[in-house]
Design a protein around this motif. Sequence first.
Motif, PDB file in Angstrom:
ATOM      1  N   GLY A   1      -1.404  -1.546 -15.689  1.00 32.33           N
ATOM      2  CA  GLY A   1      -1.194  -0.996 -17.026  1.00 32.33           C
ATOM      3  C   GLY A   1      -2.535  -0.777 -17.689  1.00 32.33           C
ATOM      4  O   GLY A   1      -3.590  -0.939 -17.054  1.00 32.33           O
ATOM      5  N   VAL A   2      -2.521  -0.449 -18.988  1.00 30.48           N
ATOM      6  CA  VAL A   2      -3.783  -0.158 -19.675  1.00 30.48           C
ATOM      7  C   VAL A   2      -4.668  -1.401 -19.797  1.00 30.48           C
ATOM      8  O   VAL A   2      -5.865  -1.285 -20.052  1.00 30.48           O
ATOM      9  CB  VAL A   2      -3.560   0.474 -21.065  1.00 30.48           C
ATOM     10  N   TYR A   3      -4.086  -2.590 -19.589  1.00 30.39           N
ATOM     11  CA  TYR A   3      -4.905  -3.820 -19.620  1.00 30.39           C
ATOM     12  C   TYR A   3      -5.938  -3.830 -18.496  1.00 30.39           C
ATOM     13  O   TYR A   3      -6.893  -4.613 -18.536  1.00 30.39           O
ATOM     14  CB  TYR A   3      -4.026  -5.083 -19.544  1.00 30.39           C
ATOM     15  N   ALA A   4      -5.784  -2.954 -17.511  1.00 34.13           N
ATOM     16  CA  ALA A   4      -6.798  -2.854 -16.453  1.00 34.13           C
ATOM     17  C   ALA A   4      -8.099  -2.248 -16.991  1.00 34.13           C
ATOM     18  O   ALA A   4      -9.150  -2.379 -16.365  1.00 34.13           O
ATOM     19  CB  ALA A   4      -6.264  -2.030 -15.278  1.00 34.13           C
TER      20      ALA A   4
ATOM     21  N   TYR B   1       8.813  -4.372   0.934  1.00 32.07           N
ATOM     22  CA  TYR B   1       9.187  -3.826  -0.374  1.00 32.07           C
ATOM     23  C   TYR B   1       8.048  -4.024  -1.350  1.00 32.07           C
ATOM     24  O   TYR B   1       7.080  -4.750  -1.055  1.00 32.07           O
ATOM     25  CB  TYR B   1      10.499  -4.423  -0.906  1.00 32.07           C
ATOM     26  N   LEU B   2       8.213  -3.361  -2.481  1.00 28.02           N
ATOM     27  CA  LEU B   2       7.158  -3.351  -3.484  1.00 28.02           C
ATOM     28  C   LEU B   2       7.820  -3.418  -4.863  1.00 28.02           C
ATOM     29  O   LEU B   2       8.860  -2.819  -5.073  1.00 28.02           O
ATOM     30  CB  LEU B   2       6.411  -2.051  -3.264  1.00 28.02           C
ATOM     31  N   VAL B   3       7.251  -4.202  -5.758  1.00 26.17           N
ATOM     32  CA  VAL B   3       7.767  -4.294  -7.126  1.00 26.17           C
ATOM     33  C   VAL B   3       6.616  -4.004  -8.081  1.00 26.17           C
ATOM     34  O   VAL B   3       5.592  -4.690  -8.044  1.00 26.17           O
ATOM     35  CB  VAL B   3       8.352  -5.694  -7.429  1.00 26.17           C
ATOM     36  N   ILE B   4       6.774  -2.980  -8.925  1.00 25.72           N
ATOM     37  CA  ILE B   4       5.696  -2.605  -9.833  1.00 25.72           C
ATOM     38  C   ILE B   4       6.131  -2.747 -11.294  1.00 25.72           C
ATOM     39  O   ILE B   4       7.306  -2.543 -11.624  1.00 25.72           O
ATOM     40  CB  ILE B   4       5.194  -1.164  -9.551  1.00 25.72           C
ATOM     41  N   THR B   5       5.178  -3.118 -12.137  1.00 27.55           N
ATOM     42  CA  THR B   5       5.434  -3.264 -13.571  1.00 27.55           C
ATOM     43  C   THR B   5       5.646  -1.891 -14.211  1.00 27.55           C
ATOM     44  O   THR B   5       4.690  -1.201 -14.540  1.00 27.55           O
ATOM     45  CB  THR B   5       4.223  -3.917 -14.268  1.00 27.55           C
TER      46      THR B   5
ATOM     47  N   ILE C   1      11.489   0.021  -3.189  1.00 28.66           N
ATOM     48  CA  ILE C   1      10.692  -0.183  -4.403  1.00 28.66           C
ATOM     49  C   ILE C   1      11.565  -0.710  -5.545  1.00 28.66           C
ATOM     50  O   ILE C   1      12.663  -0.237  -5.784  1.00 28.66           O
ATOM     51  CB  ILE C   1       9.938   1.103  -4.814  1.00 28.66           C
ATOM     52  N   GLY C   2      11.055  -1.736  -6.213  1.00 28.32           N
ATOM     53  CA  GLY C   2      11.730  -2.318  -7.366  1.00 28.32           C
ATOM     54  C   GLY C   2      10.862  -2.171  -8.602  1.00 28.32           C
ATOM     55  O   GLY C   2       9.659  -1.964  -8.505  1.00 28.32           O
ATOM     56  N   PHE C   3      11.509  -2.255  -9.781  1.00 29.26           N
ATOM     57  CA  PHE C   3      10.779  -2.152 -11.039  1.00 29.26           C
ATOM     58  C   PHE C   3      10.827  -3.471 -11.800  1.00 29.26           C
ATOM     59  O   PHE C   3      11.905  -4.027 -12.039  1.00 29.26           O
ATOM     60  CB  PHE C   3      11.368  -1.044 -11.930  1.00 29.26           C
ATOM     61  N   TYR C   4       9.644  -3.968 -12.153  1.00 27.82           N
ATOM     62  CA  TYR C   4       9.518  -5.041 -13.123  1.00 27.82           C
ATOM     63  C   TYR C   4       9.654  -4.395 -14.487  1.00 27.82           C
ATOM     64  O   TYR C   4       9.033  -3.364 -14.753  1.00 27.82           O
ATOM     65  CB  TYR C   4       8.133  -5.685 -12.964  1.00 27.82           C
ATOM     66  N   TYR C   5      10.479  -4.966 -15.360  1.00 27.11           N
ATOM     67  CA  TYR C   5      10.598  -4.441 -16.718  1.00 27.11           C
ATOM     68  C   TYR C   5      10.677  -5.599 -17.700  1.00 27.11           C
ATOM     69  O   TYR C   5      11.580  -6.427 -17.633  1.00 27.11           O
ATOM     70  CB  TYR C   5      11.842  -3.538 -16.856  1.00 27.11           C
TER      71      TYR C   5
ATOM     72  N   TRP D   1      13.371  -6.379 -11.861  1.00 23.75           N
ATOM     73  CA  TRP D   1      12.665  -7.677 -11.984  1.00 23.75           C
ATOM     74  C   TRP D   1      12.416  -7.937 -13.457  1.00 23.75           C
ATOM     75  O   TRP D   1      11.478  -7.412 -14.055  1.00 23.75           O
ATOM     76  CB  TRP D   1      11.354  -7.578 -11.207  1.00 23.75           C
ATOM     77  N   TRP D   2      13.309  -8.732 -14.084  1.00 23.20           N
ATOM     78  CA  TRP D   2      13.188  -9.080 -15.504  1.00 23.20           C
ATOM     79  C   TRP D   2      12.151 -10.177 -15.679  1.00 23.20           C
ATOM     80  O   TRP D   2      11.804 -10.860 -14.717  1.00 23.20           O
ATOM     81  CB  TRP D   2      14.532  -9.573 -16.040  1.00 23.20           C
TER      82      TRP D   2
END
Length: 425
Positions: free
Chosen positions: A38-41, A98-102, A146-150, A203-204
């Motif tokens: 995210g922009v925190y990078a 698999y991969l999980v991204i924010t 692919i999964g999504f962290y939210y 991914w909550w």
Amino acid sequence: VMSNPTGSDSYANKTNVERDAGVEWWRDARFGMFIHWGVYAVPAGEYGGKVFTGASEWLMHQAKIPASEYRHFAEAFNPVAYDPETWVRAAVDAGMKYLVITAKHHDGFALFPSKASTWNVAEATPYGRDLLGPLVDACRRAGLRIGFYYSQAQDWFNGGSVFGEKWDPVQENDFDAYLDRVAIPQIRELLTTYGPDIPAVLWWDTPSDMTPDRAARVDAAVQAVAPGMLQNDRLGLIREQHPGHFDTPEQRIPANRPGRAWETCMTTNESWGFCASDNAWKPAALLIRQLCEVVSQGGNYLLNIGPRADGTFPEPSLAALREVGDWMRVNGEAVHGTSAGPFPYRLPWGFASRRDRMMYLMIDEWPVGGLLEVPLLDLPETAQLLSDPEAPVGFRIVDNVLRITLPASAPGAAVCVVALRFAAE
Ligand code: JFZ
């Protein structure tokens, strides 16, 4: 079905087999990549001349940065070197399935275009376009799920929940109004934009202010478009009624819990998001040992990478992934498709997993003289070192213990796997 937590089809009334329906691929996968981006990078753990250690994705909170200031990081977020094919190749080569991204973290910034908030990559950055779509496509081509962290509850930018004290007027908002205006519409966007099986997992995280009622409302929105969607245990539903499909013990490896799917997430250094000052990279040998321990207890291992603002993985994490991949190419059959070994604790030499007639002894402490003691009463038909199939391996049962004779010294530094094959029943 999660949308009816009190009905007869509620989680509490289900057998373990029913609870696991749809989770099989995920259990077999055993090893995945977590991505915090995210922009925190951009600030990468530094603000106002001060270095903040710990989780760099928490910088807005740690440094109490007002939204009007924090948004400038988005103006500097232009990941022109972002190449999802490279990311996916790094994951596949490491043996990940698999991969999980924010998709959105606590700072509320969406990596996807969104009608629900302009605080997203398409509208708030010079990059100006979706980051998730190209990654979804690359995953599809490579056969990676692919999964999504939210971050459904905490959102320090869009009027969601704030851990501890608030520091910005935008945070003075009605939480239910935020759920209706931002979280639920964005979850719908994530579930409807990228195709029928995307995401494979939701991914909550950190459900502060998520009462069971609110969680049920979010879940109903999920079920309406993606019935049965695989979800972790951090939505905020009442545990006894529906705790999600899998537990998420974090940075810690619990003892064997048969029947309940779980996943341990770990960082490659100490932060989740990219942190310029964090050089505490874990050696690949440690990551491999953690993977083995998790798998031996029936869990999944989700290993985190924090990409830089330009879209590249930090070199130390790439190096670690390559080493893990070298190990996986030799020993991956001890990981993929296996379940917990028979020992709910660490043995003096390491861990074990199994699949059908196979048992995999994962040795991280070479036994003195190469004499391995396994508390088993069955004699295998064959025993073989995966890294050196020609090496002589002896085995017999002495005093109710299976004794395995290996080379006197360890063939290498990383975990060494002995594959035992037992007779069909
Ligand atoms: C959360 C986030 O706050 C963090 O930024 C990161 O995304 C991580 C994966 O998840 O942090 C947590 C959540 C749960 C625990 C600890 C940190 N926990 O259960 O111990």
